[in-house]
Design a protein around this motif. Structure first.
Motif, PDB file in Angstrom:
ATOM      1  N   PHE A   1       2.344  -0.573  -3.302  1.00  0.00           N
ATOM      2  CA  PHE A   1       3.428  -1.079  -2.454  1.00  0.00           C
ATOM      3  C   PHE A   1       4.651  -1.360  -3.310  1.00  0.00           C
ATOM      4  O   PHE A   1       4.568  -1.463  -4.546  1.00  0.00           O
ATOM      5  CB  PHE A   1       2.998  -2.318  -1.664  1.00  0.00           C
ATOM      6  CG  PHE A   1       2.857  -3.588  -2.464  1.00  0.00           C
ATOM      7  CD1 PHE A   1       3.953  -4.416  -2.708  1.00  0.00           C
ATOM      8  CD2 PHE A   1       1.621  -3.980  -2.954  1.00  0.00           C
ATOM      9  CE1 PHE A   1       3.821  -5.595  -3.426  1.00  0.00           C
ATOM     10  CE2 PHE A   1       1.475  -5.160  -3.682  1.00  0.00           C
ATOM     11  CZ  PHE A   1       2.580  -5.967  -3.918  1.00  0.00           C
TER      12      PHE A   1
ATOM     13  N   PRO B   1      -3.530  -3.048   4.360  1.00  0.00           N
ATOM     14  CA  PRO B   1      -4.058  -1.949   5.171  1.00  0.00           C
ATOM     15  C   PRO B   1      -5.201  -2.394   6.073  1.00  0.00           C
ATOM     16  O   PRO B   1      -5.809  -3.446   5.867  1.00  0.00           O
ATOM     17  CB  PRO B   1      -4.570  -0.955   4.114  1.00  0.00           C
ATOM     18  CG  PRO B   1      -4.913  -1.813   2.938  1.00  0.00           C
ATOM     19  CD  PRO B   1      -3.882  -2.923   2.934  1.00  0.00           C
TER      20      PRO B   1
ATOM     21  N   ASP C   1      -4.238   0.688  -3.723  1.00  0.00           N
ATOM     22  CA  ASP C   1      -3.065   1.115  -2.957  1.00  0.00           C
ATOM     23  C   ASP C   1      -1.791   0.756  -3.723  1.00  0.00           C
ATOM     24  O   ASP C   1      -1.812   0.004  -4.703  1.00  0.00           O
ATOM     25  CB  ASP C   1      -3.068   0.441  -1.589  1.00  0.00           C
ATOM     26  CG  ASP C   1      -4.217   0.923  -0.702  1.00  0.00           C
ATOM     27  OD1 ASP C   1      -4.514   2.124  -0.728  1.00  0.00           O
ATOM     28  OD2 ASP C   1      -4.818   0.091  -0.001  1.00  0.00           O
TER      29      ASP C   1
ATOM     30  N   TYR D   1     -14.009   0.544   2.573  1.00  0.00           N
ATOM     31  CA  TYR D   1     -12.628   0.614   2.084  1.00  0.00           C
ATOM     32  C   TYR D   1     -12.526  -0.129   0.762  1.00  0.00           C
ATOM     33  O   TYR D   1     -12.638  -1.361   0.728  1.00  0.00           O
ATOM     34  CB  TYR D   1     -11.665   0.002   3.107  1.00  0.00           C
ATOM     35  CG  TYR D   1     -10.207   0.335   2.867  1.00  0.00           C
ATOM     36  CD1 TYR D   1      -9.550   1.298   3.617  1.00  0.00           C
ATOM     37  CD2 TYR D   1      -9.480  -0.325   1.877  1.00  0.00           C
ATOM     38  CE1 TYR D   1      -8.211   1.602   3.405  1.00  0.00           C
ATOM     39  CE2 TYR D   1      -8.146  -0.023   1.649  1.00  0.00           C
ATOM     40  CZ  TYR D   1      -7.513   0.944   2.414  1.00  0.00           C
ATOM     41  OH  TYR D   1      -6.185   1.245   2.194  1.00  0.00           O
TER      42      TYR D   1
ATOM     43  N   THR E   1      -0.443   9.830  -3.744  1.00  0.00           N
ATOM     44  CA  THR E   1       0.381   9.163  -2.741  1.00  0.00           C
ATOM     45  C   THR E   1       1.785   9.008  -3.309  1.00  0.00           C
ATOM     46  O   THR E   1       1.987   9.033  -4.531  1.00  0.00           O
ATOM     47  CB  THR E   1      -0.202   7.789  -2.361  1.00  0.00           C
ATOM     48  OG1 THR E   1       0.521   7.249  -1.258  1.00  0.00           O
ATOM     49  CG2 THR E   1      -0.115   6.792  -3.529  1.00  0.00           C
TER      50      THR E   1
ATOM     51  N   GLN F   1      -6.907  -8.332  -0.114  1.00  0.00           N
ATOM     52  CA  GLN F   1      -6.701  -7.844  -1.477  1.00  0.00           C
ATOM     53  C   GLN F   1      -7.345  -8.750  -2.513  1.00  0.00           C
ATOM     54  O   GLN F   1      -7.492  -9.965  -2.302  1.00  0.00           O
ATOM     55  CB  GLN F   1      -5.214  -7.666  -1.761  1.00  0.00           C
ATOM     56  CG  GLN F   1      -4.378  -8.936  -1.733  1.00  0.00           C
ATOM     57  CD  GLN F   1      -4.354  -9.686  -3.068  1.00  0.00           C
ATOM     58  OE1 GLN F   1      -4.603  -9.112  -4.127  1.00  0.00           O
ATOM     59  NE2 GLN F   1      -4.046 -10.970  -3.009  1.00  0.00           N
TER      60      GLN F   1
ATOM     61  N   HIS G   1      -9.745   0.530  -2.188  1.00  0.00           N
ATOM     62  CA  HIS G   1      -8.647   1.370  -2.644  1.00  0.00           C
ATOM     63  C   HIS G   1      -7.754   0.630  -3.635  1.00  0.00           C
ATOM     64  O   HIS G   1      -7.581  -0.586  -3.539  1.00  0.00           O
ATOM     65  CB  HIS G   1      -7.763   1.784  -1.470  1.00  0.00           C
ATOM     66  CG  HIS G   1      -8.395   2.755  -0.526  1.00  0.00           C
ATOM     67  ND1 HIS G   1      -7.674   3.381   0.460  1.00  0.00           N
ATOM     68  CD2 HIS G   1      -9.665   3.213  -0.412  1.00  0.00           C
ATOM     69  CE1 HIS G   1      -8.471   4.184   1.153  1.00  0.00           C
ATOM     70  NE2 HIS G   1      -9.683   4.087   0.644  1.00  0.00           N
TER      71      HIS G   1
ATOM     72  N   CYS H   1       5.238   6.516  -3.154  1.00  0.00           N
ATOM     73  CA  CYS H   1       5.834   5.249  -2.746  1.00  0.00           C
ATOM     74  C   CYS H   1       7.283   5.276  -3.192  1.00  0.00           C
ATOM     75  O   CYS H   1       7.561   5.346  -4.405  1.00  0.00           O
ATOM     76  CB  CYS H   1       5.082   4.076  -3.375  1.00  0.00           C
ATOM     77  SG  CYS H   1       5.660   2.449  -2.858  1.00  0.00           S
TER      78      CYS H   1
END
Length: 407
Positions: free
Chosen positions: A331, A279, A329, A325, A23, A294, A327, A25
């Protein structure tokens, strides 16, 4: 808190040339190139005091100065872990005082120092383990986040307050940070630290109303905690949206607040506040997408953050074992993210940043440790003298996974 020394071989990164997932960012690309290792601690393992080692995956922190390479594919280092409130359900709730009014078994305490805010306190009878004793009151901490201070000691974020605490290396509390008023849980216009879980001795003893009316939702406190690479800034992230911003509904609690504190001096200072949009994922049992609350954050060398967003109520021991889910992630608060500190009335008791409906290169190894919530059929507390068997009927090991990442 527990200190673990790791000395483990990993699957060589060179053998995992293919990118499994990636990914981007901002201007940084992150690549996951494969599993590096796996381990577990049995559900009935005990520490040197004879007590069950449970829940220690609530939060982990690596002492970076201890990390070293062993041979071609091995590494060693020191990993600190911390459990959350840390007792089986039947034991934990029986330790609360049944004489408390239903809405306040956990109430604000008198500040332990002149500079401290009111702290969540639980009252217990007897010796707190079902035996005779004079009872007492103790500051209650549902520890969810852990960060090592480069200057010594450690920081712990909490779910009850939600507060952030600073402890010395010997375990003495040095600071208790109360967040802005918008974060504090309230029922009937007053601060109420209670969850909505009734004690086993009285199934009808629940707070009224069950859900808090503003502030952090039940069991949705400061789950994420991390310190900047220079050791000057402490970040803490609420697990999901405050009640006035979309919580406690799982479909609308996406706007989670991130707070920054300057810890470069002896007195922590609140300096920034942002909103992180969590998300969502599709749950076949729900009519609309669900927010992945989270469980942890970690600031990366790039300045971006990893956030462990996940579903809940699924996995071994649950009705549904397949997770939908989970993950790591990414940010960022760089590049113009809006700092809401001091803006409008966002930090007042019922201040909201969203409506109540919730609109709004280098190789690394990432460690992830599960929180087994002390679930075992062979449990021990109080120096091994108190035995318990979790009502679920399951044994959950503490699992540790390591992943190869490239940034």
């Amino acid at each position: 808190m527990m200190k673990l020394t790791l000395a483990v071989p990993f699957l060589a990164a060179g053998a995992l040339a293919a990118v499994v997932n990636q990914t981007t960012c901002g201007d940084t690309t992150y690549q996951y190139t494969g599993l590096a290792g796996y381990g577990f601690i049995p559900s009935n393992a005990t520490d040197k005091h004879g007590d069950t080692i449970g829940g220690i995956g609530s939060s982990i922190a690596i002492d970076q100065s201890s990390w070293r390479k062993l041979g071609k594919d091995g590494y060693a280092g020191t990993l600190y872990t911390i459990p959350d409130r840390g007792c089986p359900r039947s034991f934990r709730l029986k330790s609360l005082n049944p004489q408390h009014p239903p809405q306040t078994p956990i109430s604000p305490a008198t500040p332990h120092t002149q500079a401290s805010p009111p702290l969540p306190v639980a009252t217990y009878t007897g010796n707190g383990f079902g035996g005779p004793g004079k009872g007492g009151r103790r500051i209650s901490v549902d520890a969810e986040g852990l960060a090592l201070d480069p200057k010594g000691g450690f920081w712990v974020s909490d779910e009850y307050g939600p507060y952030v605490y600073k402890f010395s290396a010997s375990g003495r509390m040095e600071h208790a940070i109360q967040p802005p008023q918008a974060f504090l849980p309230r029922r009937n216009g007053s601060i109420s630290f209670n969850s909505n879980t009734p004690p086993l001795y009285n199934a009808n003893e629940i707070p009224v109303p069950e859900d808090t009316e503003s502030g952090r939702a039940n069991n949705q406190g400061f789950e994420g905690l991390t310190i900047s690479a220079d050791g000057k800034t402490l970040y803490t992230l609420i697990q999901s949206a405050l009640d006035q911003e979309g919580g406690p509904s799982k479909s609308s609690r996406a706007t989670a607040r991130l707070i920054a504190y300057d810890i470069s001096t002896s007195k922590p200072k609140y300096i920034h506040e942002w909103v992180v949009i969590l998300p969502k994922f599709d749950d076949p049992a729900k009519s609309k997408p669900v927010v992945a609350a989270q469980s942890e954050i970690h600031q990366l060398p790039s300045g971006d953050f990893l956030v462990l967003a996940r579903d809940s109520g699924r996995g071994h021991g649950q009705t549904e074992s397949q997770s939908l889910y989970r993950h790591a992630d990414v940010f960022s608060i760089k590049g113009g993210a809006s700092d809401v500190k001091g803006k409008k009335d966002y930090d007042s008791a019922k201040g909201a940043v969203a409506s109540s409906k919730g609109d709004g290169g280098d190789e690394y190894i990432l460690f992830s440790m599960s929180d087994n919530d002390f679930i075992t059929q062979d449990g021990h507390m109080n120096f091994g003298k108190f035995r318990y068997s979790d009502e679920s009927g399951f044994d959950l090991d503490t699992q540790i996974l390591a992943f190869h990442l490239k940034i």
